[in-house]
Design a protein around this motif. Structure first.
Motif, PDB file in Angstrom:
ATOM      1  N   GLY A 177       0.813  -1.208   0.000  1.00 45.35           N
ATOM      2  CA  GLY A 177       0.000   0.000   0.000  1.00 45.35           C
ATOM      3  C   GLY A 177       0.846   1.258   0.000  1.00 45.35           C
ATOM      4  O   GLY A 177       2.052   1.218  -0.241  1.00 45.35           O
ATOM      5  N   LYS A 178       0.192   2.365   0.304  1.00 49.19           N
ATOM      6  CA  LYS A 178       0.866   3.667   0.252  1.00 49.19           C
ATOM      7  C   LYS A 178       1.398   4.113   1.600  1.00 49.19           C
ATOM      8  O   LYS A 178       2.106   5.102   1.700  1.00 49.19           O
ATOM      9  N   GLY A 179       1.033   3.390   2.648  1.00 49.07           N
ATOM     10  CA  GLY A 179       1.680   3.584   3.942  1.00 49.07           C
ATOM     11  C   GLY A 179       1.102   4.645   4.856  1.00 49.07           C
ATOM     12  O   GLY A 179       1.618   4.845   5.955  1.00 49.07           O
ATOM     13  N   VAL A 180       0.039   5.317   4.453  1.00 50.35           N
ATOM     14  CA  VAL A 180      -0.437   6.461   5.233  1.00 50.35           C
ATOM     15  C   VAL A 180      -0.992   6.043   6.600  1.00 50.35           C
ATOM     16  O   VAL A 180      -0.639   6.625   7.630  1.00 50.35           O
ATOM     17  N   ALA A 181      -1.857   5.035   6.632  1.00 46.05           N
ATOM     18  CA  ALA A 181      -2.442   4.600   7.911  1.00 46.05           C
ATOM     19  C   ALA A 181      -1.369   4.029   8.839  1.00 46.05           C
ATOM     20  O   ALA A 181      -1.365   4.295  10.046  1.00 46.05           O
ATOM     21  N   THR A 182      -0.454   3.253   8.274  1.00 44.54           N
ATOM     22  CA  THR A 182       0.636   2.685   9.073  1.00 44.54           C
ATOM     23  C   THR A 182       1.517   3.803   9.630  1.00 44.54           C
ATOM     24  O   THR A 182       1.944   3.758  10.789  1.00 44.54           O
ATOM     25  N   TYR A 183       1.750   4.822   8.819  1.00 46.04           N
ATOM     26  CA  TYR A 183       2.522   5.988   9.261  1.00 46.04           C
ATOM     27  C   TYR A 183       1.816   6.697  10.413  1.00 46.04           C
ATOM     28  O   TYR A 183       2.454   7.126  11.376  1.00 46.04           O
ATOM     29  N   LEU A 184       0.488   6.790  10.327  1.00 42.20           N
ATOM     30  CA  LEU A 184      -0.284   7.423  11.395  1.00 42.20           C
ATOM     31  C   LEU A 184      -0.102   6.653  12.711  1.00 42.20           C
ATOM     32  O   LEU A 184       0.079   7.257  13.766  1.00 42.20           O
ATOM     33  N   GLY A 185      -0.126   5.327  12.630  1.00 36.38           N
ATOM     34  CA  GLY A 185       0.108   4.512  13.816  1.00 36.38           C
ATOM     35  C   GLY A 185       1.489   4.748  14.402  1.00 36.38           C
ATOM     36  O   GLY A 185       1.660   4.839  15.625  1.00 36.38           O
ATOM     37  N   ILE A 186       2.472   4.874  13.538  1.00 39.72           N
ATOM     38  CA  ILE A 186       3.845   5.158  13.959  1.00 39.72           C
ATOM     39  C   ILE A 186       3.904   6.506  14.684  1.00 39.72           C
ATOM     40  O   ILE A 186       4.524   6.637  15.742  1.00 39.72           O
ATOM     41  N   LEU A 187       3.228   7.502  14.114  1.00 37.07           N
ATOM     42  CA  LEU A 187       3.226   8.838  14.725  1.00 37.07           C
ATOM     43  C   LEU A 187       2.619   8.813  16.117  1.00 37.07           C
ATOM     44  O   LEU A 187       3.176   9.400  17.061  1.00 37.07           O
ATOM     45  N   PHE A 188       1.486   8.130  16.271  1.00 37.53           N
ATOM     46  CA  PHE A 188       0.842   8.047  17.585  1.00 37.53           C
ATOM     47  C   PHE A 188       1.726   7.307  18.589  1.00 37.53           C
ATOM     48  O   PHE A 188       1.726   7.635  19.782  1.00 37.53           O
ATOM     49  N   ALA A 189       2.475   6.320  18.114  1.00 36.33           N
ATOM     50  CA  ALA A 189       3.362   5.577  19.014  1.00 36.33           C
ATOM     51  C   ALA A 189       4.521   6.443  19.500  1.00 36.33           C
ATOM     52  O   ALA A 189       4.962   6.317  20.641  1.00 36.33           O
ATOM     53  N   ILE A 190       4.989   7.328  18.638  1.00 32.85           N
ATOM     54  CA  ILE A 190       6.125   8.186  19.005  1.00 32.85           C
ATOM     55  C   ILE A 190       5.681   9.349  19.881  1.00 32.85           C
ATOM     56  O   ILE A 190       6.285   9.651  20.902  1.00 32.85           O
ATOM     57  N   ASN A 191       4.602  10.021  19.445  1.00 30.67           N
ATOM     58  CA  ASN A 191       4.162  11.223  20.145  1.00 30.67           C
ATOM     59  C   ASN A 191       2.702  11.495  19.788  1.00 30.67           C
ATOM     60  O   ASN A 191       2.374  11.645  18.606  1.00 30.67           O
TER      61      ASN A 191
END
Length: 192
Positions: free
Chosen positions: A101-115
């Motif tokens: 995929g294009k990674g947007v939802a997974t990136y959002l999960g990463i962002l929430f995990a970091i901060n």
């Protein structure tokens, strides 16, 4: 050894093609033969099943969130490796011949995990752009660039490079959308 553990765990988590699995099980269709052929939530929405689209979105967010949270707990010095590995797992899943995929939802999960603030900045930027344009792709691009801009405003320069790299990867995955936007051929997304 820690590097290998974090890479494999994060990559394999990110590589689970939830959109493909859900549409095959519940709609009896291959999402890769529908709409854009993408395995993400926006394309799952094109099946007409909003519940599956929302479920895909949630699971794609979690497959970025969970490995980064676990890495934060056990290998805090390897957070960036975990983020990148989970993200690349979604973009290039081993199960789908590295076509993801294009990674947007997974990136959002990463962002929430970091901060938590990173995730909120992303969502607010996405919603504002989408309400004005109705283009999911444009909203994702604007939301992705909002993170390094936010960090620049806060003068957190040590993180700007990493999140700029993430934006460049999202830009790359949206290159066909960008061409369509430029040529006024991009399809608007109906989410309600």
């Amino acid at each position: 050894m820690d590097l290998l553990i974090v890479f494999l765990f994060s990559y394999l988590s990110g590589s689970i093609p939830f959109g493909l699995i859900l549409t095959k099980v519940f709609v009896k269709q291959d999402i890769r033969n529908i709409g854009s052929g993408n395995i993400g939530a926006t394309n799952v929405l094109r099946t007409g099943n909003k519940f599956l689209a929302v479920t895909t979105l949630g699971l794609d967010v979690l497959k970025g969130y969970i490995p980064v949270i676990i890495t934060t707990r056990f290998f805090p010095e390897l957070i960036e490796l975990s983020c990148l590995s989970a993200f690349l797992g979604h973009l290039f899943p081993i199960w789908l011949k590295f076509k993801g995929g294009k990674g947007v939802a997974t990136y959002l999960g990463i962002l929430f995990a970091i901060n938590l603030n990173f995730g909120l900045v992303f969502i607010i930027s996405w919603l504002i752009t989408f309400s004005l344009s109705k283009f999911s792709s444009l909203s994702s691009l604007v939301a992705s660039i909002s993170i390094p801009i936010y960090l620049l405003i806060l003068t957190q320069f040590d993180q700007v490079i990493f999140f700029t790299v993430m934006f460049v990867l999202i830009f790359f995955t949206h290159r066909e959308n960008i061409k369509r936007l430029k040529n006024k051929e991009e399809t608007k997304t109906k989410i309600y």
